[in-house]
Motif scaffolding. Structure first.
Motif, mmCIF file in Angstrom:
data_model
loop_
_atom_site.group_PDB
_atom_site.id
_atom_site.type_symbol
_atom_site.label_atom_id
_atom_site.label_comp_id
_atom_site.label_asym_id
_atom_site.label_seq_id
_atom_site.Cartn_x
_atom_site.Cartn_y
_atom_site.Cartn_z
ATOM 1 N N ILE A 274 -2.169 20.983 12.106
ATOM 2 C CA ILE A 274 -1.352 22.198 12.031
ATOM 3 C C ILE A 274 -0.021 21.868 11.374
ATOM 4 O O ILE A 274 0.617 20.859 11.707
ATOM 5 N N VAL A 275 0.388 22.699 10.432
ATOM 6 C CA VAL A 275 1.721 22.596 9.853
ATOM 7 C C VAL A 275 2.518 23.793 10.343
ATOM 8 O O VAL A 275 2.104 24.948 10.180
ATOM 9 N N LEU A 276 3.646 23.504 10.966
ATOM 10 C CA LEU A 276 4.475 24.535 11.578
ATOM 11 C C LEU A 276 5.535 25.036 10.605
ATOM 12 O O LEU A 276 5.962 24.310 9.687
ATOM 13 N N ASP A 277 5.956 26.255 10.820
ATOM 14 C CA ASP A 277 7.055 26.836 10.050
ATOM 15 C C ASP A 277 8.360 26.458 10.747
ATOM 16 O O ASP A 277 8.575 26.832 11.902
ATOM 17 N N PRO A 278 9.243 25.698 10.086
ATOM 18 C CA PRO A 278 10.510 25.312 10.741
ATOM 19 C C PRO A 278 11.337 26.506 11.207
ATOM 20 O O PRO A 278 12.157 26.376 12.113
ATOM 21 N N ALA A 279 11.112 27.676 10.588
ATOM 22 C CA ALA A 279 11.858 28.866 10.980
ATOM 23 C C ALA A 279 11.206 29.607 12.140
ATOM 24 O O ALA A 279 11.743 30.609 12.621
ATOM 25 N N GLY A 280 10.034 29.139 12.585
ATOM 26 C CA GLY A 280 9.379 29.756 13.721
ATOM 27 C C GLY A 280 8.299 30.750 13.363
ATOM 28 O O GLY A 280 7.772 31.429 14.247
ATOM 29 N N GLY A 281 7.927 30.851 12.089
ATOM 30 C CA GLY A 281 6.875 31.772 11.676
ATOM 31 C C GLY A 281 5.489 31.238 11.988
ATOM 32 O O GLY A 281 5.326 30.209 12.644
ATOM 33 N N ALA A 282 4.486 31.928 11.486
ATOM 34 C CA ALA A 282 3.100 31.571 11.776
ATOM 35 C C ALA A 282 2.753 30.223 11.136
ATOM 36 O O ALA A 282 3.062 29.980 9.973
ATOM 37 N N PRO A 283 2.086 29.340 11.881
ATOM 38 C CA PRO A 283 1.686 28.042 11.331
ATOM 39 C C PRO A 283 0.394 28.143 10.532
ATOM 40 O O PRO A 283 -0.314 29.159 10.592
ATOM 41 N N LEU A 284 0.089 27.095 9.805
ATOM 42 C CA LEU A 284 -1.192 26.954 9.130
ATOM 43 C C LEU A 284 -2.043 25.977 9.928
ATOM 44 O O LEU A 284 -1.542 24.947 10.386
ATOM 45 N N ARG A 285 -3.336 26.269 10.075
ATOM 46 C CA ARG A 285 -4.208 25.446 10.901
ATOM 47 C C ARG A 285 -5.459 25.061 10.117
ATOM 48 O O ARG A 285 -5.953 25.829 9.297
ATOM 49 N N ALA A 286 -5.964 23.874 10.419
ATOM 50 C CA ALA A 286 -7.218 23.411 9.833
ATOM 51 C C ALA A 286 -7.954 22.580 10.871
ATOM 52 O O ALA A 286 -7.340 21.847 11.648
ATOM 53 N N VAL A 287 -9.274 22.686 10.864
ATOM 54 C CA VAL A 287 -10.114 21.898 11.759
ATOM 55 C C VAL A 287 -11.233 21.288 10.932
ATOM 56 O O VAL A 287 -11.896 21.990 10.164
ATOM 57 N N THR A 288 -11.435 19.989 11.074
ATOM 58 C CA THR A 288 -12.550 19.326 10.407
ATOM 59 C C THR A 288 -13.341 18.527 11.438
ATOM 60 O O THR A 288 -12.787 18.039 12.421
ATOM 61 N N THR A 289 -14.618 18.400 11.180
ATOM 62 C CA THR A 289 -15.503 17.649 12.061
ATOM 63 C C THR A 289 -16.383 16.740 11.227
ATOM 64 O O THR A 289 -16.827 17.120 10.137
#
Length: 319
Positions: A274-289
């Motif tokens: 997960i990469v977070l928004d330093p300003a508090g907005g919606a993060p980006l998420r990824a899942v791999t298996t």
């Protein structure tokens, strides 16, 4: 330069903080039990991060706690170094010639809320609006803004025990602080946790709760001493998490979380990045298996997927 137990002591470099010395002492005990013929000397190395009391970004950020130890290692002044994995930069941010020799069993990955001594326990959600919550990690600051916008993250510095003393004395510049539960346990201060934060919501750092022992890549003798002391299942998790962070070209000052887990039934490795928004907005998420036998590929895939979704924009952002 290679190490020989018959010619001189084995030199282990560590930061001199109480937390670092506690984890060093535990590893030293295991080392001496495994290699009773060797004499182990602990060499204390004061890092740039220990000397500098301002923001880590002022001294290059990544590697502030390891650069000096790296120099000791590459110059042959120590044979190995020990550090928290989350403080160790990726290969893109450090001099070549250093490799991980042993990964110790993972401890608790969770963060906790700590209040001044004597305050009744409460949670982040119950703190009054405007409460200043201290942290040195961009990940924690971004999580505070996203999950608890009524609170104000403020930067703090210092070792865990120093921060606790300052918090209790009212000199920290914050009304509360976030700390790692594993670190408090090493200091036998876990009872200071007012709230243990749910790691599925309050996301852990890549390498959280993991200690690594490194050596020079051209020192196979030291590698042979360290390898039996490693914990293979934790090494899989760390390799996957660091591969995802490396794909993002991230480090300890990156507002990101990577957490890996292996399903013992299927043997499959899953990486949540997960990469977070330093300003508090919606993060980006990824899942791999993928197979746990190839953790680097599985972790790298998670990082690449985030980049494809636009993570570079958030990684370059400032609060």
């Amino acid at each position: 330069m290679t190490f020989s137990t018959t010619t001189r002591p084995f030199r282990l470099g560590t930061r001199p903080s109480p937390m670092a010395l506690e984890q060093t002492g535990r590893f030293a005990g295991a080392f001496r039990a495994r290699h009773p013929e060797a004499v182990l000397d602990v060499v204390e190395i004061v890092s740039e991060g220990d000397r500098h009391h301002g923001p880590l970004a002022e001294i290059g950020g990544k590697g502030a706690f390891t650069r000096r130890a790296d120099r000791y290692l590459l110059d042959g002044r120590v044979d190995s170094t020990i550090a928290c994995a989350k403080d160790v930069p990726g290969p893109h941010d450090r001099a070549p010639g250093i490799t991980v020799g042993a990964v110790l069993p993972r401890e608790d990955v969770r963060d906790v809320l700590v209040l001044p001594a004597g305050r009744p326990p409460t949670g982040l959600e119950d703190l009054p609006p405007g409460t200043r919550v201290g942290t040195s990690a961009p990940r924690r600051a971004a999580l505070l803004k996203a999950l608890h916008p009524h609170l104000v993250p403020v930067p703090i510095r210092g070792n865990a025990d120093t921060r606790l003393n300052a918090l209790d004395a009212g000199t920290l510049g914050a009304d509360a602080m976030i700390a790692a539960l594993a670190g408090l346990r090493r200091l036998r201060l876990a009872d200071r946790a007012s709230q243990i934060l749910d790691p599925t919501v309050w996301l852990p750092a890549a390498g959280a709760g993991i200690v690594v022992v490194e050596h020079r890549t051209d020192d196979p003798a030291t590698a042979r001493l360290l390898t039996p002391l490693g914990h293979a299942p934790t090494r899989v998790l760390l390799d996957a998490e660091r591969a995802a962070l490396a794909a993002l070209k991230g480090g300890c000052l990156t507002a990101a979380s990577v957490h890996a887990a292996v399903d013992e039934t299927t043997g499959l490795l899953t990486v949540h990045a997960i990469v977070l928004d330093p300003a508090g907005g919606a993060p980006l998420r990824a899942v791999t298996t993928g197979p746990a036998t190839d953790p680097v590929a599985v972790g790298h895939g998670a990082g690449v997927r985030l980049l494809g979704d636009g993570a570079a924009r958030l990684l370059a952002a400032r609060a």
